[in-house]
Design a protein around this motif. Structure first.
Motif, PDB file in Angstrom:
ATOM      1  N   PHE A 145     -31.342  11.018 -26.680  1.00  0.00           N
ATOM      2  CA  PHE A 145     -31.415  12.456 -26.924  1.00  0.00           C
ATOM      3  C   PHE A 145     -32.707  12.750 -27.694  1.00  0.00           C
ATOM      4  O   PHE A 145     -32.962  12.135 -28.731  1.00  0.00           O
ATOM      5  CB  PHE A 145     -30.212  12.940 -27.753  1.00  0.00           C
TER       6      PHE A 145
ATOM      7  N   LEU B 279     -22.814  19.370 -29.481  1.00  0.00           N
ATOM      8  CA  LEU B 279     -23.823  18.315 -29.408  1.00  0.00           C
ATOM      9  C   LEU B 279     -23.531  17.217 -30.413  1.00  0.00           C
ATOM     10  O   LEU B 279     -23.702  16.023 -30.117  1.00  0.00           O
ATOM     11  CB  LEU B 279     -25.212  18.910 -29.665  1.00  0.00           C
TER      12      LEU B 279
ATOM     13  N   SER C 246     -31.109   8.967 -30.786  1.00  0.00           N
ATOM     14  CA  SER C 246     -31.475  10.383 -30.922  1.00  0.00           C
ATOM     15  C   SER C 246     -32.728  10.504 -31.790  1.00  0.00           C
ATOM     16  O   SER C 246     -32.875   9.808 -32.798  1.00  0.00           O
ATOM     17  CB  SER C 246     -30.326  11.195 -31.522  1.00  0.00           C
TER      18      SER C 246
ATOM     19  N   SER D  55     -23.216  16.740 -21.665  1.00  0.00           N
ATOM     20  CA  SER D  55     -22.473  15.632 -22.274  1.00  0.00           C
ATOM     21  C   SER D  55     -21.679  14.856 -21.224  1.00  0.00           C
ATOM     22  O   SER D  55     -21.596  13.623 -21.285  1.00  0.00           O
ATOM     23  CB  SER D  55     -21.515  16.171 -23.352  1.00  0.00           C
TER      24      SER D  55
ATOM     25  N   LEU E 166     -23.568  13.041 -30.177  1.00  0.00           N
ATOM     26  CA  LEU E 166     -24.575  12.333 -30.968  1.00  0.00           C
ATOM     27  C   LEU E 166     -23.931  11.297 -31.890  1.00  0.00           C
ATOM     28  O   LEU E 166     -24.536  10.266 -32.194  1.00  0.00           O
ATOM     29  CB  LEU E 166     -25.396  13.319 -31.813  1.00  0.00           C
TER      30      LEU E 166
ATOM     31  N   PRO F 257     -23.017   8.154 -29.073  1.00  0.00           N
ATOM     32  CA  PRO F 257     -23.823   8.309 -27.852  1.00  0.00           C
ATOM     33  C   PRO F 257     -23.563   7.200 -26.846  1.00  0.00           C
ATOM     34  O   PRO F 257     -23.322   6.044 -27.238  1.00  0.00           O
ATOM     35  CB  PRO F 257     -25.256   8.235 -28.377  1.00  0.00           C
TER      36      PRO F 257
ATOM     37  N   LEU G 184     -31.966  13.328 -22.347  1.00  0.00           N
ATOM     38  CA  LEU G 184     -31.729  14.764 -22.456  1.00  0.00           C
ATOM     39  C   LEU G 184     -32.684  15.315 -23.495  1.00  0.00           C
ATOM     40  O   LEU G 184     -32.654  14.899 -24.656  1.00  0.00           O
ATOM     41  CB  LEU G 184     -30.285  15.060 -22.875  1.00  0.00           C
TER      42      LEU G 184
ATOM     43  N   ALA H 240     -24.114  12.761 -19.334  1.00  0.00           N
ATOM     44  CA  ALA H 240     -24.589  11.624 -20.126  1.00  0.00           C
ATOM     45  C   ALA H 240     -23.672  10.410 -20.014  1.00  0.00           C
ATOM     46  O   ALA H 240     -24.113   9.273 -20.215  1.00  0.00           O
ATOM     47  CB  ALA H 240     -24.711  12.033 -21.598  1.00  0.00           C
TER      48      ALA H 240
END
Length: 253
Positions: free
Chosen positions: A248, A235, A26, A205, A239, A242, A219, A208
């Motif tokens: 992300f 979110l 991320s 999600s 995260l 992941p 994303l 993903a």
């Protein structure tokens, strides 16, 4: 790589992380409006999916299928969400494209890509993935469908081929560009939300979790600061753990 991201030192860090396989799952891009945050995010997504065999992975001129899809913003590995005024960029890029077309400029194909990408930066926010199970999906699809049809006619590779063969219809292309601008304005004013919905985060999600056919899935969440508490919490859950093939990218001013 990152040839189209100008005057941003952050790309050096990104390129180094990619080279050393140290890119985190991320990333947050923070900066003022129009500083290139989305451009950088889209370029990173392209590089991550590049299948080219050139000297430098992710070179902008790479013509591998994955890079071509990412340049046109039609890659299945990419989702974009977040509220944004896209219309001004679409209108400006339309003017650049039509000017290059009518004046026979050598950068016609680049201007064509600029226009098509500006439109898809808008339509990507209405990807069916975000609206799975929602009642208004048919209403949004009715707006997206004619936009996609015009984008097919304005495909940069198709326009370039017509130009080379001397079969380009400037009047018809101008008419299509004008119609596209009108449709985009209608889509943005009628369907763009002021914040990021929790249902969109939850649906993204789920998306993903599916394995990418090639490369990594990305994303991009623009204006992430406009998420409400429930969206942020949704979110945060993904995260924290992941998926391995998922990146992300969040942007904020």
């Amino acid at each position: 790589m990152f040839e189209n991201v100008l005057y941003q030192n952050a790309v050096k860090n990104l390129a180094s992380n990619l080279h050393n396989n140290m890119l985190p799952n991320s990333i947050l891009f923070s900066g003022p409006a129009s500083s290139g945050k989305l451009t950088c995010a889209l370029e990173l997504a392209r590089v991550l999916s590049c299948q080219g065999n050139g000297k430098v992975r992710g070179d902008w001129n790479c013509t591998c299928p994955s890079c071509l899809k990412n340049k046109a913003l039609v890659s299945q590995n990419l989702l974009i969400t977040g509220p944004k005024n896209c219309f001004l960029e679409i209108a400006a890029s339309r003017e650049t494209f039509l000017s290059a077309l009518t004046q026979n400029k050598p950068y016609l194909q680049a201007a064509n890509y600029l226009f098509v990408r500006s439109v898809r930066k808008l339509t990507s926010r209405f990807n069916p993935v975000f609206y799975e199970g929602e009642d208004n999906i048919q209403k949004i699809s009715a707006l997206i469908q004619p936009i996609d049809q015009i984008l097919e006619d304005l495909d940069p590779l198709k326009i370039s081929e017509q130009y080379k063969n001397g079969k380009i219809d400037v009047e018809q292309i101008t008419k299509l560009a004008d119609e596209l601008l009108s449709l985009c304005e209608k889509l943005e004013t009628s369907s763009m939300k002021a914040s990021i919905l929790i249902s969109h985060i939850r649906n993204a999600s789920k998306w993903a979790q599916y394995t990418a056919v090639e490369g990594k899935k990305v994303l991009i969440i623009e204006n992430a600061d406009k998420m409400n508490d429930s969206s942020r919490n949704a979110l945060l859950k993904i995260l924290e753990e992941p998926p391995e093939n998922m990146i992300f990218i969040l942007t904020t001013e």
